[in-house]
Design a protein around this motif. Structure first.
Motif, PDB file in Angstrom:
ATOM      1  N   ALA A 197      11.009 -37.985 -49.847  1.00 23.24           N
ATOM      2  CA  ALA A 197       9.894 -38.515 -49.057  1.00 23.24           C
ATOM      3  C   ALA A 197       9.053 -37.379 -48.496  1.00 23.24           C
ATOM      4  CB  ALA A 197      10.416 -39.388 -47.915  1.00 23.24           C
ATOM      5  N   SER A 198       7.748 -37.519 -48.612  1.00 14.73           N
ATOM      6  CA  SER A 198       6.823 -36.534 -48.051  1.00 14.73           C
ATOM      7  C   SER A 198       6.248 -37.068 -46.751  1.00 14.73           C
ATOM      8  CB  SER A 198       5.701 -36.228 -49.046  1.00 14.73           C
ATOM      9  OG  SER A 198       4.965 -37.397 -49.337  1.00 14.73           O
ATOM     10  N   SER A 199       5.713 -36.188 -45.972  1.00 14.92           N
ATOM     11  CA  SER A 199       5.148 -36.579 -44.680  1.00 14.92           C
ATOM     12  C   SER A 199       3.661 -36.264 -44.660  1.00 14.92           C
ATOM     13  CB  SER A 199       5.858 -35.840 -43.539  1.00 14.92           C
ATOM     14  OG  SER A 199       5.714 -34.440 -43.708  1.00 14.92           O
ATOM     15  N   GLY A 200       3.007 -36.730 -43.631  1.00 12.73           N
ATOM     16  CA  GLY A 200       1.586 -36.457 -43.489  1.00 12.73           C
ATOM     17  C   GLY A 200       0.764 -37.727 -43.507  1.00 12.73           C
ATOM     18  N   ALA A 201      -0.224 -37.779 -42.630  1.00 14.99           N
ATOM     19  CA  ALA A 201      -1.086 -38.955 -42.555  1.00 14.99           C
ATOM     20  C   ALA A 201      -2.088 -38.954 -43.695  1.00 14.99           C
ATOM     21  CB  ALA A 201      -1.819 -38.972 -41.209  1.00 14.99           C
ATOM     22  N   ALA A 202      -2.611 -40.137 -43.980  1.00 17.32           N
ATOM     23  CA  ALA A 202      -3.596 -40.286 -45.052  1.00 17.32           C
ATOM     24  C   ALA A 202      -4.983 -39.991 -44.500  1.00 17.32           C
ATOM     25  CB  ALA A 202      -3.535 -41.697 -45.626  1.00 17.32           C
ATOM     26  N   ASP A 203      -5.356 -38.697 -44.448  1.00 17.76           N
ATOM     27  CA  ASP A 203      -6.710 -38.353 -44.048  1.00 17.76           C
ATOM     28  C   ASP A 203      -7.573 -38.187 -45.301  1.00 17.76           C
ATOM     29  OD1 ASP A 203      -6.114 -35.823 -45.129  1.00 17.76           O
ATOM     30  OD2 ASP A 203      -5.546 -35.028 -43.171  1.00 17.76           O
ATOM     31  N   MET A 204      -8.858 -37.940 -45.081  1.00 17.35           N
ATOM     32  CA  MET A 204      -9.788 -37.888 -46.208  1.00 17.35           C
ATOM     33  C   MET A 204      -9.429 -36.762 -47.177  1.00 17.35           C
ATOM     34  SD  MET A 204     -12.287 -39.456 -47.583  1.00 17.35           S
ATOM     35  CE  MET A 204     -12.790 -40.500 -46.212  1.00 17.35           C
ATOM     36  N   ARG A 205      -8.957 -35.645 -46.645  1.00 18.02           N
ATOM     37  CA  ARG A 205      -8.637 -34.512 -47.514  1.00 18.02           C
ATOM     38  C   ARG A 205      -7.484 -34.845 -48.456  1.00 18.02           C
ATOM     39  NH1 ARG A 205      -4.973 -30.599 -47.643  1.00 18.02           N
ATOM     40  NH2 ARG A 205      -4.038 -31.316 -45.692  1.00 18.02           N
ATOM     41  N   THR A 206      -6.421 -35.452 -47.923  1.00 11.30           N
ATOM     42  CA  THR A 206      -5.272 -35.771 -48.765  1.00 11.30           C
ATOM     43  C   THR A 206      -5.585 -36.896 -49.742  1.00 11.30           C
ATOM     44  OG1 THR A 206      -4.397 -37.284 -47.084  1.00 11.30           O
ATOM     45  CG2 THR A 206      -3.630 -35.008 -47.026  1.00 11.30           C
ATOM     46  N   VAL A 207      -6.374 -37.882 -49.308  1.00  9.93           N
ATOM     47  CA  VAL A 207      -6.725 -38.995 -50.193  1.00  9.93           C
ATOM     48  C   VAL A 207      -7.560 -38.516 -51.378  1.00  9.93           C
ATOM     49  CG1 VAL A 207      -8.109 -41.105 -50.334  1.00  9.93           C
ATOM     50  CG2 VAL A 207      -6.511 -40.791 -48.440  1.00  9.93           C
ATOM     51  N   LEU A 208      -8.470 -37.562 -51.116  1.00  7.16           N
ATOM     52  CA  LEU A 208      -9.366 -37.084 -52.165  1.00  7.16           C
ATOM     53  C   LEU A 208      -8.805 -35.907 -52.950  1.00  7.16           C
ATOM     54  CD1 LEU A 208     -12.825 -37.262 -50.338  1.00  7.16           C
ATOM     55  CD2 LEU A 208     -11.842 -38.906 -51.958  1.00  7.16           C
ATOM     56  N   ALA A 209      -7.584 -35.471 -52.619  1.00  6.44           N
ATOM     57  CA  ALA A 209      -7.016 -34.303 -53.291  1.00  6.44           C
ATOM     58  C   ALA A 209      -6.885 -34.512 -54.793  1.00  6.44           C
ATOM     59  CB  ALA A 209      -5.655 -33.964 -52.680  1.00  6.44           C
ATOM     60  N   GLY A 210      -6.548 -35.719 -55.203  1.00  6.76           N
ATOM     61  CA  GLY A 210      -6.428 -35.995 -56.633  1.00  6.76           C
ATOM     62  C   GLY A 210      -7.755 -35.871 -57.349  1.00  6.76           C
ATOM     63  N   ALA A 211      -8.825 -36.377 -56.726  1.00  6.41           N
ATOM     64  CA  ALA A 211     -10.150 -36.271 -57.327  1.00  6.41           C
ATOM     65  C   ALA A 211     -10.595 -34.818 -57.445  1.00  6.41           C
ATOM     66  CB  ALA A 211     -11.165 -37.076 -56.511  1.00  6.41           C
ATOM     67  N   VAL A 212     -10.302 -34.017 -56.416  1.00  8.17           N
ATOM     68  CA  VAL A 212     -10.645 -32.590 -56.454  1.00  8.17           C
ATOM     69  C   VAL A 212      -9.884 -31.892 -57.576  1.00  8.17           C
ATOM     70  CG1 VAL A 212     -10.532 -30.422 -55.168  1.00  8.17           C
ATOM     71  CG2 VAL A 212     -11.244 -32.530 -54.007  1.00  8.17           C
ATOM     72  N   PHE A 213      -8.612 -32.232 -57.724  1.00 11.13           N
ATOM     73  CA  PHE A 213      -7.795 -31.620 -58.773  1.00 11.13           C
ATOM     74  C   PHE A 213      -8.371 -31.925 -60.159  1.00 11.13           C
ATOM     75  CE2 PHE A 213      -4.351 -31.636 -61.854  1.00 11.13           C
ATOM     76  CZ  PHE A 213      -3.682 -30.448 -61.574  1.00 11.13           C
ATOM     77  N   VAL A 214      -8.706 -33.184 -60.400  1.00  9.82           N
ATOM     78  CA  VAL A 214      -9.262 -33.572 -61.708  1.00  9.82           C
ATOM     79  C   VAL A 214     -10.595 -32.869 -61.942  1.00  9.82           C
ATOM     80  CG1 VAL A 214     -10.209 -35.498 -63.049  1.00  9.82           C
ATOM     81  CG2 VAL A 214      -8.073 -35.796 -61.774  1.00  9.82           C
TER      82      VAL A 214
END
Length: 406
Positions: A197-214
């Motif tokens: 299990a990972s921790s951390g709230a769902a902020d805009m940076r973490t939510v969009l991290a996948g899009a940035v990676f792609v």
């Protein structure tokens, strides 16, 4: 990378259980989609209404998939998948009640489409991100090809069985779907893997991290957008009830065969890729497959013979499988473990746009140009897109092997 045997892949019991869970769930989903499409066309006799079914599935998936990817990276993926199966079982139960109570309507089908779109937002990134957790990375290309084989087996059997059962009684279709969704849920709950299990709230940076990676990985970006544009323009799934009834002059049984035909070609290609994975010139192979997909759609659009139409659709399925297996393998091999849910969520948005939004596009253009004009123009556009991607994404076109450092 030395190819490992299929028998070694089958020793991973969690993967096998998940494979059967997906087989059961997708079989039920395909039956459900055939029944809903034919039911809607019987109620409305409208291409526009068929297109709206796809739109109502796409919108909630678009809004929810990126946040869903964050939760997929945090929570137990097999349990998320089990919940998705359970919710679809509830949908099937509601449709049974609607059929018995004679209150099925276009509004109800639209509402169900919204629910299915929301479920899809979690299901798609979950099933894509879970597979690499169940097998060693050297086995991943074969695991993805075998998964595709299972999916296409379900896509063959689901529409054909759904069409036959619908011709007998629509309630029977929904009852079988209910049983299969419950089986898929039970199998998913039986999947065991090491989950951290990972921790951390769902902020805009973490939510969009996948899009940035792609965005920062151009071969992956090119592969995902190629599939989006090709299927968005070239898909004809939403129009199959019209082709079946008004052009090929067949009934729900014929619709089931047409829906199953792409999966026949896809299954054959999946078996080939499971035995002989692509080793060289994977970029050119993917672009060529998309061009063939467009050409086969042109043949389907102008055909007035059921057998020729089924052959053309089978070719589209085979070509699409090359594109799908290549894209998913590249994505999983190049994505870190803790990012797979979010990157898979980005991929799911593109898949949803190509499928559900593509159904809306097909319905809208068919209302303007007729079904034949819609499919033929879309096929021509797909061929042009494949040619354009040679220049727009040279890193993808020149990609030789799946793993770039080989």
């Amino acid at each position: 990378m030395t190819p490992l045997s299929l028998s070694e892949l089958l020793t991973h019991k969690a993967f096998v259980r998940f494979w059967f869970s997906r087989l059961s769930g997708i079989l039920a989903h395909q039956m459900l989609m055939v029944a809903l499409a034919w039911h809607m066309y019987e109620l409305t006799n409208s291409a526009w209404s068929l297109g709206l079914v796809g739109l109502f599935q796409f919108v909630p998936a678009l809004l929810m998939t990126l946040p869903a990817g964050h939760w997929v990276d945090r929570l137990h993926k097999a349990r998320i998948y089990a919940v998705c199966m359970g919710l679809q079982a509830v949908v099937a139960g509601l449709l049974i009640a609607a059929s018995w109570g004679h209150f099925a309507s276009p509004v109800l089908i639209y509402g169900i489409s919204i629910v299915l779109g929301g479920v899809r937002a979690f299901q798609m990134p979950t099933q894509q991100a879970l597979t690499p957790q169940l097998v060693p990375l050297p086995l991943l290309p074969r695991a993805i090809a075998m998964s595709s084989m299972g999916v296409q087996t379900a896509v063959i059997g689901g529409p054909a069985l759904g069409g036959l059962l619908y011709a007998h009684d629509v309630t029977t279709v929904y009852a079988v779907c209910l049983a299969l969704f419950l089986l898929a849920m039970a199998l998913a709950l039986w999947v065991r893997y090491h989950h951290q299990a990972s921790s951390g709230a769902a902020d805009m940076r973490t939510v969009l991290a996948g899009a940035v990676f792609v965005w920062n990985h151009k071969p992956l970006m090119g592969a995902i957008t190629l599939d989006l544009v090709a299927v968005l323009l070239g898909g004809a799934t939403a129009l199959l009830p019209i082709f079946a009834k008004d052009i090929l002059h067949t009934g729900p049984e014929g619709l089931g065969l047409l829906r199953a035909a792409p999966a026949v070609g896809s299954l054959i290609m999946s078996i080939v890729l499971t035995r002989w994975p692509l080793q060289r010139r994977v970029g050119h192979s993917m672009l060529a497959a998309v061009a063939v997909f467009g050409l086969a759609n042109i043949v389907f659009g102008i055909s007035q013979d059921l057998v020729l139409s089924m052959i053309a659709l089978a070719v589209t399925g085979a070509a699409d499988t090359i594109s799908v297996v290549t894209r998913l393998t590249l994505m999983q091999l190049e994505t870190p473990d803790d990012m797979r849910g979010r990157v898979s969520a980005v991929n799911s948005i593109f898949i949803g746009a190509s499928n559900q939004l593509g159904e809306f596009e097909s319905g809208a253009t068919a209302a303007l140009w007729g079904p034949v004009g819609s499919v033929v123009v879309g096929g021509v556009a797909t061929v042009l897109v494949a040619a354009a991607w040679l220049r727009l994404f040279p890193d993808l076109a020149q990609r030789d092997r799946m793993v770039s450092n080989q």
